[in-house]
Design a protein around this motif. Structure first.
Motif, short mmCIF file in Angstrom:
data_model
loop_
_atom_site.label_atom_id
_atom_site.label_comp_id
_atom_site.label_asym_id
_atom_site.label_seq_id
_atom_site.Cartn_x
_atom_site.Cartn_y
_atom_site.Cartn_z
N CYS A 159 0.92 -1.35 -0.08
CA CYS A 159 0.05 -0.01 -0.11
C CYS A 159 0.88 1.18 0.03
N ILE A 160 0.81 1.99 -0.95
CA ILE A 160 1.56 3.30 -1.31
C ILE A 160 0.58 4.59 -1.22
N VAL A 161 0.96 5.69 -0.22
CA VAL A 161 0.26 6.89 -0.20
C VAL A 161 1.11 8.01 -0.77
N ILE B 121 5.45 10.53 -2.79
CA ILE B 121 5.27 9.20 -1.84
C ILE B 121 5.62 9.64 -0.31
N VAL B 122 4.45 9.63 0.49
CA VAL B 122 4.62 10.03 1.68
C VAL B 122 4.49 8.70 2.66
N GLY B 123 4.01 7.71 2.21
CA GLY B 123 3.79 6.49 3.14
C GLY B 123 3.58 5.33 2.51
N ILE B 124 4.37 4.06 2.98
CA ILE B 124 4.27 2.76 2.38
C ILE B 124 4.00 1.73 3.44
N GLU C 214 0.00 0.24 8.31
CA GLU C 214 1.24 0.49 8.21
C GLU C 214 1.64 1.90 7.35
N ALA C 215 0.85 1.92 6.26
CA ALA C 215 1.10 3.06 5.44
C ALA C 215 0.45 4.21 6.11
N GLU C 216 -0.57 4.01 6.60
CA GLU C 216 -1.33 5.20 7.49
C GLU C 216 -0.57 5.67 8.40
N LEU C 217 -0.06 4.76 9.03
CA LEU C 217 1.02 5.30 10.25
C LEU C 217 2.27 6.21 9.85
N MET C 218 2.71 5.84 8.74
CA MET C 218 4.01 6.50 8.02
C MET C 218 3.66 7.70 7.48
N ALA C 219 2.28 7.76 6.92
CA ALA C 219 1.91 9.03 6.01
C ALA C 219 1.13 9.94 6.92
N GLY C 220 0.68 9.51 8.29
CA GLY C 220 0.00 10.24 9.23
C GLY C 220 -1.48 10.48 8.43
N CYS C 221 -2.07 9.89 8.00
CA CYS C 221 -3.33 10.31 7.63
C CYS C 221 -4.36 8.99 7.58
N ASN C 222 -5.58 9.05 7.28
CA ASN C 222 -6.49 8.07 7.05
C ASN C 222 -7.20 7.74 5.74
N ILE C 223 -6.72 6.40 5.31
CA ILE C 223 -6.83 5.91 4.10
C ILE C 223 -8.54 5.61 4.04
N HIS C 224 -9.17 6.01 2.88
CA HIS C 224 -10.63 5.85 2.59
C HIS C 224 -10.66 5.04 1.34
N SER C 225 -10.08 5.21 0.43
CA SER C 225 -10.31 4.24 -0.97
C SER C 225 -8.89 4.26 -1.72
N VAL C 226 -8.80 3.42 -2.49
CA VAL C 226 -7.52 2.82 -3.11
C VAL C 226 -7.85 2.77 -4.60
#
Length: 423
Positions: free
Chosen positions: A14-16, A27-30, A59-71
């Motif tokens: 998962c990449i943000v 890229i801010v989170g993975i 794991e990606a949310e923690l690194m990016a500091g955001c909530n993921i809603h859709s992909v």
């Protein structure tokens, strides 16, 4: 924010990415987790796949500091089918308008598709107005007859729905379903290679995905169901060692070209059960691995010959994917294909490039690039025509009921965040 989710056979990534003002993606989170419910690109255990996706997303949310809603999610497997099609319509007012382009693309995709298949992509290759060929963008041009050549990609409806079901069980939405090798092409190939003619080979754990680009457009896609897992299985059978140890030996010591491996280097091989471990030379291991890589490359070459594109790719072959990282893989490919071969890593990557600058992340990063381009199309032209190379799911384009409007989705996410924070 754009999120790409690569649900592969061996791992879920998962990449943000954050869309910058210049249109690039940083890229801010993975997050990466082993995939425990997939086989050759197809879901075989929903609960295990859901757990892998959840952990990768967290794991990606923690690194990016955001909530993921859709992909944006990738899809691969032997169930993928593709074909080239042709459509023709009359130009209404003597000048090509958006409606004319939409009609000719609709006419080109009006071909019989099996009821168990779901159309994923309609990718324009070129347009023709009267007798003028090779037109990329016919908008505003004068003529009487408009023709279009398109590349259609479909996948087994059940296989795609199972992937979507796993994502929805994680509480996430699906922005789009993108063909794996199409996503990899966005970050692995240069525009010059696409124009000249090139074949992308994405060798993963379960499948080897092929995409042939000619004159800047995708002309052929196919899947070979032999890849890295078969190499691991060969090592396990030949050395009589458990699969877990075989995978570790493959990553640390294997070589795809036996002439590059030393006979003096000795490898310790764990045995099954309580038996004493044994030793084997690295050269002997390379001979086992080389035979399987030769088979993979030969199957790919046979597919190119069958499709008729083997002589139309002067730019050669570009290999990517985790299995292509092995020492000697590129040199062996050059010998089998008898043409230039290079190993590709994701290009134009900003942010945590030191992590994703690896060919095993080509599909994941490509999902971000593809999603960013699709968002640009939707903002610029809400009822736009599919651009050449577009990844938009045709079901989303043709149905207003499949996905809520952008503003409604955004409002719902705000309400959801508020409840999670205060309730």
């Amino acid at each position: 924010m754009i999120v790409g989710l690569d649900v592969g056979t061996s791992k879920v990534t998962c990449i943000v990415g954050e869309v910058l003002g210049d249109g690039n993606v940083e890229i801010v989170g993975i997050g990466t987790q082993p995939a425990k419910g997939m086989k050759r690109g197809v879901v075989i255990n929903i609960e295990s796949t859901v757990q892998s996706i959840q952990r990768a997303v967290e794991e990606a949310e923690l690194m990016a500091g955001c909530n993921i809603h859709s992909v944006y999610v990738s899809v691969a497997g032997s169930h993928i089918r593709s074909q080239n099609s042709h459509g023709i319509v009359a130009v209404k007012d003597g000048e090509v308008q958006k409606e004319d382009i939409e009609r000719v693309i609709d006419a080109a995709q009006a071909v019989p598709i099996s009821s168990d298949q779901r159309l994923l992509h309609v990718l324009p290759q070129e347009f023709q107005i009267d007798s003028q060929e090779g037109i990329r963008d016919p908008l505003g041009m004068s003529g009487v007859r408009l023709e279009a050549n398109v590349h259609l990609v479909s996948g087994a409806a059940n296989a795609v729905m199972n992937v979507e079901k796993c994502i929805k069980k994680c509480g996430l939405g699906v922005d789009g379903v993108i063909l794996s090798q199409l996503a990899s092409s966005d970050t692995s190939l240069s525009e010059d290679e696409k124009e000249l003619g090139v074949c992308l080979v994405d060798i993963g754990a379960g499948t080897s995905d092929i995409a042939v680009w000619v004159d800047g457009a995708l002309h052929h896609t196919s899947v070979v169901p032999v890849a890295g897992d078969q190499v691991t299985n060969d090592i396990s059978m030949a050395l009589r060692t458990p699969t877990v140890h075989a995978e570790d030996i493959k990553i640390k010591y294997a070589c795809a070209l036996s002439s590059l491996a030393s006979t003096d280097q000795v490898i310790d091989v764990p045995s099954v059960g309580d038996r004493q471990s044994r030793s084997i030379s690295r050269h002997a291991l390379a001979e086992v691995v080389e035979a399987r890589y030769e088979e993979i490359y030969q199957l790919i070459y046979d597919e190119l010959q069958r499709s008729g594109f083997a002589e139309r790719i002067p730019a050669g072959v570009v290999v990517t994917g985790g299995t292509a990282l092995m020492e000697g893989a590129v040199e062996l490919a050059e010998r089998i294909f008898d043409m230039p071969v290079r190993l590709a890593t994701p290009t134009n990557v900003k942010g945590i490039s030191e992590i994703v600058d690896n060919s095993m992340y080509a599909t994941s990063v490509g999902l971000l690039a593809n999603g960013s381009a699709e968002m640009d199309d939707m903002v610029a032209e809400p009822s736009s025509v599919l651009r050449a190379g577009s990844s938009r799911n045709t079901q989303d384009v043709n149905s207003d009921e499949t996905k809520p409007s952008f503003s409604a989705t955004k409002a719902w996410h705000k309400v959801k965040d508020w409840f999670q924070s205060y309730i």
